[in-house]
Design a protein around this motif. Sequence first.
Motif, short mmCIF file in Angstrom:
data_model
loop_
_atom_site.label_atom_id
_atom_site.label_comp_id
_atom_site.label_asym_id
_atom_site.label_seq_id
_atom_site.Cartn_x
_atom_site.Cartn_y
_atom_site.Cartn_z
N UNK A 102 1.02 18.17 4.37
CA UNK A 102 0.13 17.37 3.53
C UNK A 102 0.80 16.05 3.24
N UNK A 103 0.03 15.09 2.77
CA UNK A 103 0.60 13.79 2.44
C UNK A 103 1.41 13.90 1.16
N UNK A 104 2.42 13.03 0.98
CA UNK A 104 3.16 13.03 -0.28
C UNK A 104 2.26 12.82 -1.49
N UNK A 105 1.22 11.96 -1.34
CA UNK A 105 0.32 11.72 -2.47
C UNK A 105 -0.42 12.99 -2.86
N UNK A 106 -0.84 13.77 -1.86
CA UNK A 106 -1.54 15.02 -2.15
C UNK A 106 -0.62 16.02 -2.83
N UNK A 107 0.63 16.09 -2.37
CA UNK A 107 1.60 17.01 -2.98
C UNK A 107 1.87 16.58 -4.42
N UNK A 131 2.95 11.28 -10.27
CA UNK A 131 2.51 10.21 -9.38
C UNK A 131 3.36 10.21 -8.11
N UNK A 132 2.88 9.48 -7.12
CA UNK A 132 3.62 9.38 -5.87
C UNK A 132 4.98 8.73 -6.11
N UNK A 133 4.99 7.67 -6.93
CA UNK A 133 6.25 6.99 -7.22
C UNK A 133 7.23 7.93 -7.92
N UNK A 134 6.76 8.70 -8.89
CA UNK A 134 7.63 9.62 -9.62
C UNK A 134 8.17 10.71 -8.70
N UNK A 135 7.34 11.17 -7.79
CA UNK A 135 7.82 12.17 -6.83
C UNK A 135 8.91 11.59 -5.94
N UNK A 152 -1.36 -1.59 -4.82
CA UNK A 152 -0.99 -1.32 -6.21
C UNK A 152 -1.20 0.15 -6.55
N UNK A 153 -2.34 0.70 -6.12
CA UNK A 153 -2.64 2.11 -6.42
C UNK A 153 -1.65 3.04 -5.76
N UNK A 154 -1.26 2.73 -4.53
CA UNK A 154 -0.31 3.59 -3.81
C UNK A 154 1.05 3.63 -4.48
N UNK A 155 1.42 2.52 -5.17
CA UNK A 155 2.74 2.42 -5.76
C UNK A 155 2.73 2.45 -7.28
N UNK A 156 1.58 2.73 -7.87
CA UNK A 156 1.50 2.84 -9.32
C UNK A 156 1.80 1.55 -10.05
N UNK A 157 1.43 0.41 -9.47
CA UNK A 157 1.71 -0.89 -10.07
C UNK A 157 0.53 -1.33 -10.92
N UNK A 158 0.83 -1.91 -12.08
CA UNK A 158 -0.22 -2.44 -12.94
C UNK A 158 -0.41 -3.93 -12.73
#
Length: 566
Positions: free
Chosen positions: A396-401, A408-412, A493-499
Motif C-alpha cells: 500500500x502507499x505510505x499515505x494509506x498506511x 500524517x504522512x510527514x509524521x510517519x 502542500x497536501x502531500x507534505x502537510x504544509x499550511x
Amino acid sequence: MNPALTLPAGRFPAAWRTRLVRALPFVLLALLPACRGYRPPSTPLPQPIPATPQPVAGETAVPTPLTPARTMGTDPATPDDVVRAAIAVFGDSSVVVAGDADAGAGAVGAGPVWDIDVRAYETHDRVEHYVELFSSKAKERFSARLSRGTRYEPMIRSKLRASGMPEDLTYLALIESGYDPHAYSRAAAVGMWQFMSSTARDVGMRVDWWMDERRDPARSTDGAIRFLGVLQRQFGSLYLAAAAYNGGPGRVSRGLTRFAEELEGAEGEDRFFALAEQDYLRAETKNYVPQLIAAALVAKMPARYGLRIDSLPAYAYDSVRTAAGTSLAAVSQYGGVADGVLRELNPALLRGITPPDAEVWLRVPAGRGEALRATLDSVPVDALRGYRTAKVTEAMTPAAFAGRHGVSLKQLRWFNPSWRTARKGRLVAGQTLRVPQEQVLADARDIPDPSLEKYGGSGGTRALTARGVHVVRRGETLGGIARRYGLRESQLKAMNGLRGSRILAGQTLQVRKSTTAGSSRRTAKAAKAKSQKSTVKKSGGKAKAAKKKATPKPKRVASSTSKKKQ
C-alpha cells in the motif's frame, strides 16, 4: 583593617575619613617609584579570589588556577597591584568597584580585562566600523543576542577555562549565531557554533536523522573548543585559528604559503591582519576577526555603548541514562517536569524521543537527576517508549498506511526514514514501521535531513530522489517544484502537510506520487506524439509515392528546343 593605621573615631568627621581612605591609593601610586627597591615581607598580600562559575550539572568542574602574586622589585607594579595593596591595608572594597567598566573608567585599576588581544587592534578601521555598527544600527539585535548569551556564557567560559583556551572566545558563538542553538545557515551549517555535518562528526558529535548534537550547547561547545585548539596549534595564532574556523584551514594555510614574502616580519596576531590585506581571503573571513574584537569590546562595556542586557537563568542540568526510544513526553509525565522543559534542555533530540538504536544521557532540570532516575526505574520500558510498531501486511502507499494508523504522512516519515518501497511507490509488504504516540509529536522537530552536507548538491540527494523525495535548493519555490513534478501547488502542500508556501533550502518534500503520475503522463504524451509522427511520416510517404506515380514524366522536349535555339 590594620590597627596601626586606625584613626580614633572622634578625631575626624566621617566624611573626611571616607575621602582620606579613597585618596590613599592615588598617594601610594605617586610614591610607587620611590619604593621600587622595597621587598615585601614573606607573607604575600592577599589575592582577590576569582569568581567560580556555577558548574554545569553533569560536567566535571575544573578549579580555576590562581595568578601568582607579583614580587615587587623584580617586576614593575601595575595599578592593580596598588589597588590590591590598598585593599589589604585599609580593608575598604569601595576603593575600586571591580567589574564596573563604565563607572570606573577614570579610576585606578578599573575597566574590563580581555584574555584575547583586543586593545592592540581597537583602532583598526574594520574594528571601529563594527563597534559603530553594533552600537548604532544593529544595537537592538546585538543587545538581544547578548541577552540570549547570558544563559550560555557561564557554561562556555567554564569549558574554555578548563581547556586552557581564552574565555573571550565565547564571542565567536555570538558572531556565528547570536548564541542560537538552532541557527541554520544557507550552507547548511547548524547550531550555536555553526558546524557542517562532516566537521561535527570529525570532532566527536553525533549527527544523523535522530540526533544532531550541533544543536546541543554543551556538546557543540566541546567540539568548537577541540577544533579551535587544533587550529591554534597549527597556525600559532589565535586570530588565524579563528579565520580558519570561518574560512577553512586549507585556505588559510595556502594563503600563508602564497604570501610568505608579504607576511615576512609580521608576528603573532599581526599575521592575520597582514594576510587580510592581501587580495586572497573571502570578505566574510577578512571581517570575521574584526567582528570578534568589536563584539568583545562592546559586550564587556555595554552601558558605555548604550546597550541594555537582560540576564537569563544559566543553562544547567542533571543527566540520567535512558533506554532507546524513550519519549520526552513520557519522562515529563512520570517525572513531573513541565511541558517543554525537556525539549529545551535536549535540543539535539530531533524527533521527540531518544534514538531508537542506542541508550543516551537525557538532560533533566538541575537537582532532579536522582529523583527522576528512581522514578524512571519504576516505570515499564514500554510505557516510556515513544512509538509502537506495526507490520505492513500488504502493499500500500505510505499515505494509506499513515491514514490507517491515524498519523500524517510527514509524521510517519519522521519515524521511518528508511522504509522500503517498490517501484510504484508502494510500501513493501512484510516490513515493520514505527507509529509515533500522539503526545510525542509535540516534541518532534520539522527540520531538514541533518545528514546532508550541503543542500542542493547532487551527492547527498541521490538516495532521497530514488525514494521520491525532493531536496529544496536555494531559490526554488513551492509552485515551481510542483510544476516540475506535474502537480498543483495545493496537491504538493497536501502531500507534505504544509499550511503555507514558505520553504527552506535543504527541506525535503515528498514527490513520489507526483513523480509516478507525471512520468506516466509524460510517457503517454511521448508515445502519442511518436505515434502521430510515425503516422504522418507513413501517410506522407504514400502520398508522395501516389503523386509521383500519377504525374507523367515530361518529354524531353526541352533538349530539342534548346537545340533549336542553338
